[in-house]
Design a protein around this motif. Structure first.
Motif, PDB file in Angstrom:
ATOM      1  N   TYR A 233       0.900  -1.329   0.292  1.00 43.23           N
ATOM      2  CA  TYR A 233      -0.126  -0.047  -0.060  1.00 43.23           C
ATOM      3  C   TYR A 233       0.796   1.243   0.014  1.00 43.23           C
ATOM      4  N   GLU A 234       2.218   1.219   0.411  1.00 47.02           N
ATOM      5  CA  GLU A 234       2.790   2.395   0.762  1.00 47.02           C
ATOM      6  C   GLU A 234       3.025   3.336  -0.505  1.00 47.02           C
ATOM      7  N   ALA A 235       3.394   2.697  -1.537  1.00 48.00           N
ATOM      8  CA  ALA A 235       3.863   3.451  -2.875  1.00 48.00           C
ATOM      9  C   ALA A 235       2.514   4.300  -3.368  1.00 48.00           C
TER      10      ALA A 235
ATOM     11  N   GLY B 221     -12.672 -12.114   1.056  1.00 45.63           N
ATOM     12  CA  GLY B 221     -14.108 -11.744   2.122  1.00 45.63           C
ATOM     13  C   GLY B 221     -13.893 -11.048   3.294  1.00 45.63           C
ATOM     14  N   ALA B 222     -12.711 -10.039   3.182  1.00 48.66           N
ATOM     15  CA  ALA B 222     -12.530  -9.261   4.415  1.00 48.66           C
ATOM     16  C   ALA B 222     -13.874  -8.214   4.221  1.00 48.66           C
ATOM     17  N   HIS B 223     -14.007  -7.833   5.516  1.00 49.19           N
ATOM     18  CA  HIS B 223     -15.063  -6.610   5.490  1.00 49.19           C
ATOM     19  C   HIS B 223     -14.409  -5.283   5.857  1.00 49.19           C
ATOM     20  N   ALA B 224     -13.109  -5.383   6.092  1.00 48.23           N
ATOM     21  CA  ALA B 224     -12.331  -4.108   6.173  1.00 48.23           C
ATOM     22  C   ALA B 224     -11.025  -4.243   6.261  1.00 48.23           C
ATOM     23  N   VAL B 225     -10.254  -3.270   5.923  1.00 47.28           N
ATOM     24  CA  VAL B 225      -8.876  -3.432   6.090  1.00 47.28           C
ATOM     25  C   VAL B 225      -8.224  -2.642   7.145  1.00 47.28           C
ATOM     26  N   LYS B 226      -6.994  -2.981   7.464  1.00 48.59           N
ATOM     27  CA  LYS B 226      -6.319  -2.220   8.681  1.00 48.59           C
ATOM     28  C   LYS B 226      -5.081  -1.782   7.927  1.00 48.59           C
ATOM     29  N   MET B 227      -4.540  -0.468   8.201  1.00 49.47           N
ATOM     30  CA  MET B 227      -3.385  -0.059   7.513  1.00 49.47           C
ATOM     31  C   MET B 227      -2.359   0.662   8.509  1.00 49.47           C
TER      32      MET B 227
END
Ligand SMILES: Nc1nc(=O)c2c([nH]1)NC[C@@H]1CN(c3ccc(C(=O)N[C@@H](CCC(=O)O)C(=O)O)cc3)CN21
Ligand SMILES: CC(C)C(=O)C(=O)O
Ligand SMILES: [Mg+2]
Length: 278
Positions: free
Chosen positions: A104-106, A123-129
């Motif tokens: 994700y960083e770029a 099938g994720a409902h949300a992502v963490k970054m």
């Protein structure tokens, strides 16, 4: 008509899936929720049935599944099958997945691309970054694309080399930067802010400064939610535990006893007995 017809009988009531706005209700009503990592079917099922509100398919799978020394090596292709297993194995928990290092960083576009794969293929409902105010533009673009984003600030393990090791963040005046990060990420649309290894007072200041729920690991008791790595919580992992861990079971000892008893029975001929034989 098949004899298994259930016409007239109501379908069993499915447990309502927890969604991000439900986590907001916890914050608004001053009640806490629990989050654990999960990486496969049985842990996911057990925690889901135990009422854990949020399951995190963490990039800590790098250590706790794949045997690496840090979270840096784990890839999207390694995270996707784990997340798919967890999503398939739960009915109620909100399933959040970590964007792994390098995914994700770029650019905001790369963050969207990786997040879409995690939601579409896994099938994720949300992502963490991981990351602070610097990533506000990423979060804004992701949220506009329909991706619920949980922010992760304080100690961010993917930056361990930049941060100089596994160290508490946000001590002293640095707590102001923590608040700025949280406010910027909330303004960008993050639905929650997770804080790792920060002083309890700093975490409390962050929690007061944002409307969205906060989640802590090594961040004191003032956050809306708490999270732990499940193998730490259940005593499956050996070795030295971080200060923020509380161990609620001793699965490592239990499992070792079972394996030793099984091996003893095999060597003595006690297993299999007649009742296990045909
Ligand atoms: N099993 C496991 N549990 C975790 O909590 C975890 C992982 N793996 N993998 C990814 C990251 C790495 N994390 C870690 C790992 C170690 C410390 C640690 O050793 N902390 C020390 C030093 C704190 C200080 O004084 O600066 C501690 O005693 O808590 C902290 C976070 C959290 N995450
Ligand atoms: C420790 C939690 C917050 C995490 O990010 C992980 O398990 O990867
Ligand atoms: Mg993580």
């Amino acid at each position: 008509m098949p004899h298994t017809s259930t016409a007239g009988t109501p379908a069993p009531q499915a447990a309502a899936r927890i969604r991000t706005h439900h986590l907001q209700q916890f914050k608004d009503s001053g009640t806490r929720f629990a989050m654990l990592t999960a990486y496969e079917q049985y842990a996911a099922q057990i925690f889901d049935e135990a009422g854990i509100e949020v399951l995190l398919v963490g990039d800590s799978a790098s250590n706790n599944v794949y045997g690496n020394e840090s979270s840096l090596p784990v890839t999207m292709d390694e995270m996707i099958p784990l997340c798919r297993a967890v999503a398939r194995s739960t009915r109620r928990a909100l399933v959040v997945v970590d964007l792994p290092f390098g995914s994700y960083e770029a650019s905001p576009a790369l963050a969207i691309e990786s997040s879409v794969r995690l939601m579409k293929e896994a099938g994720a409902h949300a992502v963490k970054m991981e990351g602070g105010a610097f990533y506000a533009d990423h979060v804004r673009a992701m949220v506009q694309a329909g991706i619920p984003v949980m922010a992760h600030i304080g100690f961010t393990p993917q930056s361990e080399h930049a941060l100089g090791g596994y160290r508490v963040q946000g001590r002293g005046d640095d707590s102001l930067r923590l608040v700025e990060d949280a406010v910027a990420l909330e303004s960008a649309g993050a639905f929650a802010v997770l804080m790792e290894m920060v002083p309890a007072a700093a975490a409390s200041a962050v929690d007061k400064a944002v409307r969205v729920p906060t989640i802590g690991i090594g961040a004191g008791n003032a956050t809306t939610g708490q999270v732990l790595v499940w193998q730490d919580m259940a005593g499956l992992r050996g070795g030295r535990m971080a200060r923020f861990v509380k161990q609620y079971a001793d699965l490592r000892t239990e499992l070792a006893r079972a394996a030793e008893a099984y091996a003893d029975d095999v060597r003595s001929g006690a297993f299999p007995a007649p009742e296990h034989s045909f």
